[in-house]
Design a protein around this motif. Structure first.
Motif, short mmCIF file in Angstrom:
data_model
loop_
_atom_site.label_atom_id
_atom_site.label_comp_id
_atom_site.label_asym_id
_atom_site.label_seq_id
_atom_site.Cartn_x
_atom_site.Cartn_y
_atom_site.Cartn_z
N ASP A 199 1.67 17.09 -13.62
CA ASP A 199 2.16 18.46 -13.48
C ASP A 199 1.28 19.29 -12.54
O ASP A 199 1.32 20.52 -12.55
N VAL A 200 0.48 18.60 -11.75
CA VAL A 200 -0.35 19.26 -10.76
C VAL A 200 -0.12 18.56 -9.42
O VAL A 200 0.06 17.33 -9.37
N ALA A 201 -0.10 19.32 -8.35
CA ALA A 201 0.07 18.73 -7.02
C ALA A 201 -1.13 17.83 -6.71
O ALA A 201 -2.28 18.20 -6.98
N CYS A 202 -0.86 16.65 -6.17
CA CYS A 202 -1.94 15.73 -5.84
C CYS A 202 -1.45 14.68 -4.85
O CYS A 202 -0.25 14.51 -4.64
N VAL A 203 -2.41 14.00 -4.24
CA VAL A 203 -2.12 12.90 -3.33
C VAL A 203 -2.94 11.70 -3.77
O VAL A 203 -4.18 11.75 -3.80
N LEU A 204 -2.26 10.64 -4.15
CA LEU A 204 -2.89 9.44 -4.66
C LEU A 204 -2.74 8.30 -3.66
O LEU A 204 -1.65 8.07 -3.12
N ASP A 205 -3.82 7.58 -3.43
CA ASP A 205 -3.78 6.36 -2.62
C ASP A 205 -3.82 5.18 -3.59
O ASP A 205 -4.66 5.15 -4.51
N GLY A 206 -2.91 4.24 -3.42
CA GLY A 206 -2.88 3.13 -4.35
C GLY A 206 -2.02 1.98 -3.85
O GLY A 206 -1.72 1.87 -2.66
N ARG A 241 0.86 -1.18 0.00
CA ARG A 241 0.00 0.00 0.00
C ARG A 241 0.89 1.23 0.00
O ARG A 241 1.87 1.33 0.75
N GLY A 242 0.57 2.20 -0.84
CA GLY A 242 1.38 3.40 -0.91
C GLY A 242 0.54 4.65 -1.15
O GLY A 242 -0.37 4.63 -1.98
N ILE A 243 0.81 5.69 -0.40
CA ILE A 243 0.18 6.99 -0.66
C ILE A 243 1.25 7.90 -1.24
O ILE A 243 2.28 8.15 -0.61
N ALA A 244 1.01 8.32 -2.48
CA ALA A 244 1.99 9.12 -3.22
C ALA A 244 1.64 10.61 -3.12
O ALA A 244 0.53 11.02 -3.45
N TYR A 245 2.62 11.38 -2.66
CA TYR A 245 2.49 12.84 -2.54
C TYR A 245 3.31 13.47 -3.65
O TYR A 245 4.53 13.34 -3.69
N VAL A 246 2.65 14.14 -4.58
CA VAL A 246 3.31 14.71 -5.76
C VAL A 246 3.15 16.22 -5.71
O VAL A 246 2.03 16.73 -5.59
N ASP A 247 4.27 16.95 -5.82
CA ASP A 247 4.17 18.41 -5.72
C ASP A 247 3.91 19.09 -7.06
O ASP A 247 3.70 20.29 -7.12
N GLY A 248 3.95 18.31 -8.18
CA GLY A 248 3.63 18.87 -9.49
C GLY A 248 4.75 19.64 -10.15
O GLY A 248 4.55 20.25 -11.20
N SER A 249 5.95 19.63 -9.56
CA SER A 249 7.07 20.40 -10.10
C SER A 249 7.76 19.72 -11.26
O SER A 249 8.56 20.35 -11.97
N GLY A 250 7.51 18.43 -11.48
CA GLY A 250 8.22 17.68 -12.50
C GLY A 250 9.53 17.10 -12.02
O GLY A 250 10.21 16.39 -12.78
N ASP A 251 9.90 17.37 -10.79
CA ASP A 251 11.14 16.87 -10.20
C ASP A 251 10.85 15.63 -9.35
O ASP A 251 10.02 15.70 -8.44
N PRO A 252 11.50 14.49 -9.63
CA PRO A 252 11.29 13.30 -8.80
C PRO A 252 11.54 13.55 -7.32
O PRO A 252 10.98 12.86 -6.47
N GLY A 253 12.37 14.55 -7.02
CA GLY A 253 12.62 14.90 -5.63
C GLY A 253 11.40 15.49 -4.94
O GLY A 253 11.37 15.60 -3.72
N GLY A 254 10.41 15.87 -5.73
CA GLY A 254 9.17 16.41 -5.18
C GLY A 254 8.08 15.36 -5.02
O GLY A 254 6.91 15.71 -4.87
N VAL A 255 8.48 14.08 -5.05
CA VAL A 255 7.54 12.98 -4.88
C VAL A 255 7.94 12.16 -3.66
O VAL A 255 9.11 11.82 -3.48
#
Length: 354
Positions: free
Chosen positions: A80-87, A40-54
């Motif tokens: 390219d948009v900030a989001c939080v995905l549960d998956g 189980r993983g919750i992914a936090y993406v800042d939308g900057s395009g930089d893997p360091g922002g995930v």
């Protein structure tokens, strides 16, 4: 609830139910989807395009980010948009047309060496299957009903390509019941039913899960002492292969304090002893998950048979810890072979992902 990488949430959980529930069994109805057997993983993406922002957090609060660089790169590139995905993070293996989930390959991905992480990311790349959307841009979606979160996730899915996928859903209970049977052949774990009207509830068992349950007669080969130092912690189980060799297939645990003590006395006549009368100890194979754990056990003469409940096999072993059902004094240990196990019909994982 503010959902962000700095304010991580605990995943919403599911409680087990017998059979896929009817949609009218819950107010507001149910949505059904496959139960993926992975991390189980919750992914936090800042939308900057930089893997360091995930960042990817796990159910047990263990950061998974460094172990799956191919997923952090894909999440950064495609969103390219900030989001939080549960998956769920899964690994698939097999030839095209006969692919399935591979738990063993997935578990190998958790490794301390950076060089090993990089190599395995190329050799056994992971997939991220999203099934919920908790935040999009500056908007916190967690308080919204699942029906609205799912709609937003489907809109976002137009941006996603492999290795990022969105779990399929259905509102038809008969389709879900068919999935329960068919998708097991691709290595999936069952079916999850989600209340359409429910907000996201971190750490709470709001969803309903239906898993596969089977029984098998197995040979008792030993027991581990409980971590408290007293009583039986788990029973070690075996089956005879085609060559007549007794192979370890897993363990059964979850006994009450009283039952743990009773088992010590009950199993005493079967304890193997050396010439001095001392109990013979054995050791199960170590893995990186048990490297610092005591893997010793008390060896028992293979004379007792018990019936256990299990969900699925992973190679020659039970995928999860099994549940003790009853003793089977009517069975001869040598009759407990792998032939009795119910194997699901193969099903191509690509059909589940499509």
């Amino acid at each position: 609830m503010l959902v962000s990488a700095s304010n991580q949430v605990a995943p919403m959980l599911a409680k087990a139910v017998e059979g896929v529930p009817a949609p009218d069994s819950v107010a507001g109805g149910l949505s059904y989807e496959p139960k993926w057997d992975g991390f189980r993983g919750i992914a936090y993406v800042d939308g900057s395009g930089d893997p360091g922002g995930v960042e990817i957090g796990s159910r047990g609060s263990k950061p998974l980010t460094r172990y799956f660089p191919e997923l952090t790169a894909a999440l950064a590139e495609q969103l390219d948009v900030a989001c939080v995905l549960d998956g769920e993070i899964v690994v698939r293996t097999g030839e095209p047309g006969s692919e399935r989930l591979d738990w063993e390959a997935l578990s190998q991905r958790i490794h301390p060496a950076a060089s090993r992480v990089t190599r395995l990311a190329a050799e056994t790349p992971a997939i991220f299957v999203a099934f919920d959307l908790l935040a999009l841009g500056d908007e916190d979606l967690a308080a919204r009903p699942f029906a609205e979160r799912r709609q937003a996730l489907e809109s976002l899915s137009s941006r996603l390509t492999h290795p990022l996928h969105v779990s399929r859903t259905t509102d038809d209970v008969e389709t879900a019941r068919r999935w329960l049977v068919e998708f097991e052949g691709a290595g999936l774990d069952g079916v999850v039913a989600k209340p359409l009207a429910s907000p996201y509830a971190p750490g709470k068992r709001v969803m309903l899960k239906t898993k596969h349950h089977r029984t098998a007669d197995v040979v008792l080969i030993g027991y581990r002492v409980h971590k408290s130092g007293s009583g039986v912690g788990s029973l070690l189980l075996g089956l005879y292969d085609a060559d007549g060799e007794l192979r370890g297939v897993g363990g059964a645990s979850a006994f009450s304090d009283k039952r743990r003590q009773e088992l010590v006395d009950e199993l005493e006549p079967y304890v193997e002893r050396d010439e001095s009368g001392e109990a013979v100890k054995g050791e199960t194979d170590r893995s990186r998950f048990s490297a610092s754990k005591d893997v010793s056990y008390v060896r028992l003469r293979p004379e007792r048979v018990l019936e256990v409940r299990y969900d699925q096999m992973e190679g020659m072993r039970f995928r999860h810890t099994v549940q003790f059902d009853r003793w089977r004094p009517d069975r001869e240990p040598r009759s407990c072979t792998f032939e009795q196990l119910d194997r699901p019909v193969a099903y191509d994982l690509s059909k589940v992902l499509s």
